[in-house]
Each structure stands twice: as C-alpha cells, then as structure tokens.
Design an enzyme around this catalytic site. Structure first.
Site, PDB file in Angstrom:
ATOM      1  N   CYS A 299       0.826  -1.218   0.000  1.00 36.18           N
ATOM      2  CA  CYS A 299       0.000   0.000   0.000  1.00 36.18           C
ATOM      3  C   CYS A 299       0.851   1.254   0.000  1.00 36.18           C
ATOM      4  O   CYS A 299       0.655   2.152  -0.813  1.00 36.18           O
ATOM      5  CB  CYS A 299      -0.935  -0.019   1.210  1.00 36.18           C
ATOM      6  SG  CYS A 299      -1.886   1.492   1.350  1.00 36.18           S
TER       7      CYS A 299
ATOM      8  N   CYS B 107      -1.339   1.659  -3.231  1.00 35.91           N
ATOM      9  CA  CYS B 107      -2.328   2.735  -3.047  1.00 35.91           C
ATOM     10  C   CYS B 107      -1.735   4.140  -2.986  1.00 35.91           C
ATOM     11  O   CYS B 107      -2.224   5.045  -3.665  1.00 35.91           O
ATOM     12  CB  CYS B 107      -3.111   2.532  -1.749  1.00 35.91           C
ATOM     13  SG  CYS B 107      -3.428   0.830  -1.301  1.00 35.91           S
TER      14      CYS B 107
ATOM     15  N   LYS C  57       0.322   5.286  -6.127  1.00 35.21           N
ATOM     16  CA  LYS C  57      -0.670   5.285  -7.217  1.00 35.21           C
ATOM     17  C   LYS C  57      -1.563   6.514  -7.130  1.00 35.21           C
ATOM     18  O   LYS C  57      -1.783   7.215  -8.111  1.00 35.21           O
ATOM     19  CB  LYS C  57      -1.489   3.975  -7.140  1.00 35.21           C
ATOM     20  CG  LYS C  57      -2.601   3.780  -8.125  1.00 35.21           C
ATOM     21  CD  LYS C  57      -3.949   4.361  -7.757  1.00 35.21           C
ATOM     22  CE  LYS C  57      -4.518   3.989  -6.429  1.00 35.21           C
ATOM     23  NZ  LYS C  57      -5.116   2.693  -6.328  1.00 35.21           N
TER      24      LYS C  57
ATOM     25  N   TYR D 243      -8.608  -3.525 -11.496  1.00 35.31           N
ATOM     26  CA  TYR D 243      -8.338  -2.260 -10.822  1.00 35.31           C
ATOM     27  C   TYR D 243      -7.023  -1.646 -11.337  1.00 35.31           C
ATOM     28  O   TYR D 243      -6.972  -0.487 -11.708  1.00 35.31           O
ATOM     29  CB  TYR D 243      -8.052  -2.495  -9.337  1.00 35.31           C
ATOM     30  CG  TYR D 243      -9.157  -2.717  -8.375  1.00 35.31           C
ATOM     31  CD1 TYR D 243      -9.529  -1.710  -7.483  1.00 35.31           C
ATOM     32  CD2 TYR D 243      -9.777  -3.953  -8.268  1.00 35.31           C
ATOM     33  CE1 TYR D 243     -10.492  -1.925  -6.518  1.00 35.31           C
ATOM     34  CE2 TYR D 243     -10.742  -4.181  -7.305  1.00 35.31           C
ATOM     35  CZ  TYR D 243     -11.106  -3.164  -6.430  1.00 35.31           C
ATOM     36  OH  TYR D 243     -12.057  -3.385  -5.484  1.00 35.31           O
TER      37      TYR D 243
ATOM     38  N   GLU E 221      -6.643   1.678 -13.588  1.00 38.09           N
ATOM     39  CA  GLU E 221      -6.139   2.887 -12.922  1.00 38.09           C
ATOM     40  C   GLU E 221      -4.890   3.416 -13.633  1.00 38.09           C
ATOM     41  O   GLU E 221      -4.764   4.620 -13.879  1.00 38.09           O
ATOM     42  CB  GLU E 221      -5.831   2.585 -11.454  1.00 38.09           C
ATOM     43  CG  GLU E 221      -7.089   2.349 -10.638  1.00 38.09           C
ATOM     44  CD  GLU E 221      -6.830   2.040  -9.164  1.00 38.09           C
ATOM     45  OE1 GLU E 221      -7.769   2.171  -8.371  1.00 38.09           O
ATOM     46  OE2 GLU E 221      -5.693   1.667  -8.797  1.00 38.09           O
TER      47      GLU E 221
ATOM     48  N   HIS F 162     -27.449  21.044  -2.072  1.00 34.78           N
ATOM     49  CA  HIS F 162     -27.544  21.614  -3.413  1.00 34.78           C
ATOM     50  C   HIS F 162     -26.597  22.787  -3.593  1.00 34.78           C
ATOM     51  O   HIS F 162     -26.450  23.581  -2.662  1.00 34.78           O
ATOM     52  CB  HIS F 162     -28.993  22.082  -3.641  1.00 34.78           C
ATOM     53  CG  HIS F 162     -29.249  22.560  -5.018  1.00 34.78           C
ATOM     54  ND1 HIS F 162     -29.307  21.704  -6.094  1.00 34.78           N
ATOM     55  CD2 HIS F 162     -29.437  23.812  -5.502  1.00 34.78           C
ATOM     56  CE1 HIS F 162     -29.541  22.408  -7.184  1.00 34.78           C
ATOM     57  NE2 HIS F 162     -29.616  23.683  -6.857  1.00 34.78           N
TER      58      HIS F 162
ATOM     59  N   GLU G 162     -26.348  14.861  -4.620  1.00 35.45           N
ATOM     60  CA  GLU G 162     -27.742  15.083  -4.211  1.00 35.45           C
ATOM     61  C   GLU G 162     -28.690  14.181  -5.002  1.00 35.45           C
ATOM     62  O   GLU G 162     -29.788  13.864  -4.556  1.00 35.45           O
ATOM     63  CB  GLU G 162     -28.147  16.554  -4.355  1.00 35.45           C
ATOM     64  CG  GLU G 162     -28.250  17.054  -5.772  1.00 35.45           C
ATOM     65  CD  GLU G 162     -28.643  18.536  -5.842  1.00 35.45           C
ATOM     66  OE1 GLU G 162     -29.704  18.887  -5.313  1.00 35.45           O
ATOM     67  OE2 GLU G 162     -27.880  19.331  -6.417  1.00 35.45           O
TER      68      GLU G 162
HETATM   69  P1  NDP Z   1      -7.620  -8.147 -10.848  1.00 37.11           P
HETATM   70  O1  NDP Z   1      -7.750  -9.551 -10.411  1.00 37.11           O
HETATM   71  O2  NDP Z   1      -8.552  -7.108 -10.377  1.00 37.11           O
HETATM   72  O3  NDP Z   1      -7.614  -8.076 -12.434  1.00 37.11           O
HETATM   73  C1  NDP Z   1      -6.798  -8.894 -13.209  1.00 37.11           C
HETATM   74  C2  NDP Z   1      -7.112  -8.604 -14.678  1.00 37.11           C
HETATM   75  O4  NDP Z   1      -6.204  -9.297 -15.506  1.00 37.11           O
HETATM   76  C3  NDP Z   1      -8.504  -9.057 -15.060  1.00 37.11           C
HETATM   77  O5  NDP Z   1      -9.007  -8.115 -15.972  1.00 37.11           O
HETATM   78  C4  NDP Z   1      -8.240 -10.404 -15.734  1.00 37.11           C
HETATM   79  O6  NDP Z   1      -9.171 -10.728 -16.727  1.00 37.11           O
HETATM   80  C5  NDP Z   1      -6.918 -10.136 -16.408  1.00 37.11           C
HETATM   81  N1  NDP Z   1      -6.143 -11.346 -16.628  1.00 37.11           N
HETATM   82  C6  NDP Z   1      -5.877 -12.337 -15.751  1.00 37.11           C
HETATM   83  N2  NDP Z   1      -5.078 -13.277 -16.320  1.00 37.11           N
HETATM   84  C7  NDP Z   1      -4.836 -12.856 -17.582  1.00 37.11           C
HETATM   85  C8  NDP Z   1      -4.093 -13.374 -18.669  1.00 37.11           C
HETATM   86  N3  NDP Z   1      -3.446 -14.527 -18.565  1.00 37.11           N
HETATM   87  N4  NDP Z   1      -4.064 -12.679 -19.823  1.00 37.11           N
HETATM   88  C9  NDP Z   1      -4.736 -11.502 -19.938  1.00 37.11           C
HETATM   89  N5  NDP Z   1      -5.460 -10.962 -18.945  1.00 37.11           N
HETATM   90  C10 NDP Z   1      -5.511 -11.623 -17.782  1.00 37.11           C
HETATM   91  O7  NDP Z   1      -6.106  -7.781 -10.484  1.00 37.11           O
HETATM   92  P2  NDP Z   1      -5.317  -6.455 -10.350  1.00 37.11           P
HETATM   93  O8  NDP Z   1      -3.909  -6.856 -10.627  1.00 37.11           O
HETATM   94  O9  NDP Z   1      -5.894  -5.350 -11.181  1.00 37.11           O
HETATM   95  O10 NDP Z   1      -5.534  -6.062  -8.829  1.00 37.11           O
HETATM   96  C11 NDP Z   1      -5.235  -6.988  -7.786  1.00 37.11           C
HETATM   97  C12 NDP Z   1      -5.992  -6.653  -6.526  1.00 37.11           C
HETATM   98  O11 NDP Z   1      -5.452  -5.501  -5.955  1.00 37.11           O
HETATM   99  C13 NDP Z   1      -7.471  -6.351  -6.732  1.00 37.11           C
HETATM  100  O12 NDP Z   1      -8.247  -7.501  -6.658  1.00 37.11           O
HETATM  101  C14 NDP Z   1      -7.769  -5.395  -5.630  1.00 37.11           C
HETATM  102  O13 NDP Z   1      -8.284  -6.084  -4.526  1.00 37.11           O
HETATM  103  C15 NDP Z   1      -6.445  -4.782  -5.275  1.00 37.11           C
HETATM  104  N6  NDP Z   1      -6.406  -3.373  -5.687  1.00 37.11           N
HETATM  105  C16 NDP Z   1      -7.294  -2.479  -5.191  1.00 37.11           C
HETATM  106  C17 NDP Z   1      -7.275  -1.164  -5.586  1.00 37.11           C
HETATM  107  C18 NDP Z   1      -8.275  -0.209  -5.061  1.00 37.11           C
HETATM  108  O14 NDP Z   1      -8.911  -0.504  -4.059  1.00 37.11           O
HETATM  109  N7  NDP Z   1      -8.498   0.932  -5.707  1.00 37.11           N
HETATM  110  C19 NDP Z   1      -6.287  -0.669  -6.546  1.00 37.11           C
HETATM  111  C20 NDP Z   1      -5.416  -1.678  -7.031  1.00 37.11           C
HETATM  112  C21 NDP Z   1      -5.483  -2.978  -6.593  1.00 37.11           C
HETATM  113  P3  NDP Z   1     -10.601 -11.417 -16.399  1.00 37.11           P
HETATM  114  O15 NDP Z   1     -11.471 -10.319 -15.883  1.00 37.11           O
HETATM  115  O16 NDP Z   1     -11.027 -11.942 -17.718  1.00 37.11           O
HETATM  116  O17 NDP Z   1     -10.304 -12.484 -15.392  1.00 37.11           O
END
Ligand code: NDP
Length: 451
Positions: free
Chosen positions: A42, A47, A50, A177, A181, A434, A439
């Site tokens: 984080c 976080c 980022k 995410y 982002e 407002h 709102e």
């Molecule tokens: P996520 O699990 O959210 O997303 C992974 C993405 O990669 C999905 O779109 C998935 O596709 C895709 N993917 C997985 N495997 C492959 C592959 N082999 N080839 C191509 N695409 C693939 O992971 P993140 O890394 O984005 O984030 C990890 C965690 O970190 C999140 O779950 C969250 O909890 C936390 N986080 C929270 C944030 C916040 O609160 N703002 C900010 C950043 C991270 P598909 O959808 O098809 O499975």
C-alpha cells in the site's frame, strides 16, 4: 514453555504493522520481520504512490478547465523527474513513520526475511532463530505475469513508480483495478496509452452499467481501449517492444505493463512442512479468526486472498489481536465493503451490482446519468452516474454505485447508510445538498427499471 516473544509478525505492510502495534499496546512482547521496505504494498508500491500519480495526471485536464473558466494560463510539459523525486521522498517519509510507529510501540523489528521452522519458531536470514507463542503471517501479494513468449519484457505496477523516463507509448494489459487505474494515469501524464483486455468489458464483477460509464469516460479521455484482445507474444525491436495480439496485428510500444492479477506471497515460507494448508491461488487458508490449521499460526491480509484491500487487512489484524490478546473472539466483517477504483472517471461502489442483486431477488433500479456542472461548464462531455439498487421486498438499498469525480469520497459516506441497512425511503428523507452531484442519490424518484 517460555518463548522469545508473545507474537512474531512476518511482514511489515498495513496489516502486519497494525497487528504488531496493537498487540504491543496490550502488553504483548512483539517482534516483526520485514525483508523489503516497511509499509508494504500500500505505502511503497500500491495505493499511496498510485494515488499521488492519479493526482499528478489529473492536472493536465484541469488546465483546459481553468482556461474555460476564464483563467489566462497555458499548460506546460510534465516533468517526470521532478515528480518522481518528490514521490520517492514522500514514500521515504512514510516508511520512516511506519518504522517509528513500531519502535514507539515497543515492537522489535528485524530488517530480514523470516521463514517458519516449526509451529513456534522462525528463522531469520542470518540463520538466527526466534521463538514465539503466536506467529502472524502478513506477507501480502505480488503481481502475476502469465507465461508467454516475451513475458520477460513486461513490467508490472511495481516498476511503474521507478521508470527512468516516461515512455511515449505504453501498452497496459488487463482489465482489473490496477490496469484500468494505470491506463488513466499514463494517459493523463501525456503517454499514448493502449489497454488490452481479453473480455468484453473492463472491471469484471462490478456493476455493468457503472463499468460501461467508466470505460466510455476512459475512451473519451484518450485511452485506446481494445476489448477482446490479448497478447500472443512480444519481441524486442530496437528500443521498443513489438507485440503480436490475438487478432494477428503487430504493434510497437516503448513499455508494456502487465496487471493481470496478484498472487499471495506465501512461497518458500516453510508452510508446507508444517502442514499449513494453501488454496488454489496459493493463499493461506484460515478460519473466521484468521487462524490456520496450526493453532499457533495465523495469517491476515492479501496472503489469505479474502478481500485484497488495505483497510480490510488492517481490520483482520485488529480482529486477530482482539481474539488472541484480548480474549474476545472476533471475526473480521467482510460484508458490504465500500471501495473506490481510481480510474478516470473514478468509481465508488458498495454492496451488490444490479446483476448480482437481480439474481438474488426482485429489485428496483434507480439511476441518473448526467453531465456534472463543473465539467460541463468547461465544455467536457463526460457523464457521471449515481445508482441505487433497492430490494422490492424490504426497500433496503442493496447496492450503491457512483461514477464521478470524487466518487471514492462519496462512497465512504453512502457506505455508512448502506451498512446500517438504510432503505430507499431513508435516502429520500434526507434533504439534498444543493448544488452537488451526490444530491441525486436522495432525489431519485422513479425506478429506471425493475426486475
Ligand atoms: P484483478 O484480479 O482485479 O484483475 C486482473 C485482470 O487481468 C482481469 O481483468 C483479468 O481478466 C486479467 N487477466 C488475468 N489473467 C490474464 C491473462 N493470462 N491474460 C490476460 N489478462 C488476464 O487484479 P489487479 O492486478 O488489477 O488487482 C489486484 C488486486 O489488488 C485487486 O483484486 C484489488 O483487490 C487490489 N487493488 C485495489 C485497488 C483499489 O482498491 N483501488 C487498486 C489496485 C489494486 P478477467 O477479468 O477476464 O479475469
């Protein structure tokens, strides 16, 4: 039997540091080992940096807005070196705070990797061993890059904060995410940004209408979002990377960032020989008190792959201390967690998506999508969304989804009402503030649809 410590924590991220401090405050003798930097994902590579990059990237559009409001200003170039220097100075400051918090709480910290030797013993990298009545594993997660030809050319979010120079072009792979982002960040900083997502819409699992508004806004902002597209292979081409995609096309990028998920950081800790069970993704399996199958060993945070969010890890750490050191068995509450996705546009969400709610029971959907005053005056076309999902049976608000500037701040407050079990009528009884965007949440009169 006497131990060196009452508690030994492995991992100095948000969850581990909080658990160590709170246990020490209860009078426990506590040690913590961290092999990298204090503050964990984080603070050091997630976080916090980022969000600072999100802030930096948002200024480019603000210059245009200010001009539209009558300011005689011109935008200049973004100085990555200047920003990066300040960013890392800030992270150093925050790491110092984490170290001091531990020191001032009386926690002994070891700048070392620690592995498990037995149910009450850890080994440090220098070969020394420490015993503890309880061991808490809080080692977090790590980015995963799939195996494919040229995968070694990809960087992950970890490296994004350390780029020598800002690339002119970047490909971001993934639709979660982190990918979404960073697509907004890079685009806002002036990098020509392409995002590949293998599915039909980014942010799978979130409310479909909200995901669509986010995606539309990202494209309007200039992100080249290519859905149903993935990477087949990558090869080095001079200073660039040549990417072949699943549609048979070739593209050249300066950098390729993978954000295809994160895996629990639990390898080579010695868990297997102790009989600590792990799940399909490699996560440490724990019960509702964060206890593993070995009674003296507990685990919290991303390494358990429950809800991978900093505030959740902190709560799991607090519940662990409550259970083990205060004699008050407490399960962390994973229900109705509000969360924000710092995409541009930003999204805040709590509770069920329309699709999840409709699969569960008959619901009414209230939603308003409109151009907000501040941006619309400046000539920006981007829409915001305010949406409530309401149970027909008991009128409770089952989900609230906001796509708007400041959606993260708004959902924190809406989350309180939803967590308290507020009904649609409770929202309606609240006088509108407002003129604001939020709102709309208390003035949604007619359902846009019912199921
Ligand atoms: P996520 O699990 O959210 O997303 C992974 C993405 O990669 C999905 O779109 C998935 O596709 C895709 N993917 C997985 N495997 C492959 C592959 N082999 N080839 C191509 N695409 C693939 O992971 P993140 O890394 O984005 O984030 C990890 C965690 O970190 C999140 O779950 C969250 O909890 C936390 N986080 C929270 C944030 C916040 O609160 N703002 C900010 C950043 C991270 P598909 O959808 O098809 O499975």
């Amino acid at each position: 039997m006497s131990f060196d410590y009452d508690l030994f924590v492995i991992g100095g991220g948000s969850g581990g540091v909080r658990a160590a401090r709170v246990a020490a405050a209860e009078g426990a003798k506590v040690a913590l080992a961290e092999e990298d930097r204090y503050g964990g994902t984080c603070v050091i590579r997630g976080c916090v940096p980022k969000k600072l990059m999100v802030f930096a990237s948002e200024y480019s559009a603000m210059v245009g807005d200010a001009q539209a409001y009558g300011w005689d200003i011109t935008g200049g170039a973004f100085d990555w070196d200047a920003f990066k220097g300040k960013l890392h100075a800030e992270l150093d400051r925050l790491e110092g705070i984490y170290r001091n918090l531990l020191k001032n709480s009386g926690v002994t910290s070891y700048d070392s990797r620690a592995t498990l030797v037995d149910a009450h013993t850890v080994a440090l990298a220098d070969g020394s061993q420490k015993t503890a009545k309880h061991i808490l594993i809080a080692t977090g997660g790590w980015p995963s890059v799939p195996d494919f030809p040229g995968a070694d050319l990809a960087i992950t979010s970890n490296e994004m904060f350390h780029l020598d120079t800002l690339p002119e072009t970047i490909l971001i792979v993934g639709g979660g995410y982190i990918a979404s982002e960073f697509a907004g960040i890079m685009n806002g900083l002036g990098v020509k940004t392409t995002q590949f997502y293998r599915g039909t819409q980014i942010l799978r699992g979130f409310d479909e209408e909200a995901r669509a508004v986010v995606a539309e806004g990202m494209v309007e902002n200039g992100v080249d979002l290519q859905l149903e597209t993935n990477v087949v292979s990558m090869v080095k081409d001079g200073d660039k990377i040549c990417v072949t995609d699943t549609k048979g096309r070739e593209h050249l990028f300066d950098k390729v960032m993978y954000a295809t998920g994160r895996h629990p950081n639990a390898d080579n800790l010695g868990l297997e020989s102790l009989g600590v069970a792990r799940g399909k993704k490699g996560e440490i399996l724990v019960d509702q008190y964060s206890q593993t199958g070995v009674p003296s060993i507990f685990a919290i945070g991303d390494v358990t792959d429950r809800a991978n969010l900093t505030p959740v890890a902190i709560r799991e750490g607090m519940a662990f201390v409550e259970t083990v050191f205060k004699g008050n068995p407490t399960s962390p509450d994973h229900d109705l967690i509000p969360t924000a996705i710092f995409t541009q546009p930003e999204m805040g969400t709590v509770g069920l998506s329309e699709e999840e709610a409709a699969a569960q029971e008959p619901v009414e959907i209230y939603s308003a999508s409109f151009k907000p005053m501040q941006q619309s005056f400046a000539g920006r076309a981007q829409k915001v969304l305010m949406k409530l999902i309401v149970s027909k049976a008991n009128r409770r608000v089952l989900g609230c989804h906001i796509v708007a500037p400041g959606a993260g701040e708004m959902i924190q407050l809406a989350g309180i009402a939803v967590k308290m079990g507020a009904t649609k009528e409770d929202f309606d009884r609240t006088v509108a503030v407002h003129p604001t965007m939020s709102e709309e949440l208390v003035t949604l009169k007619q359902p846009s649809r019912t199921t």
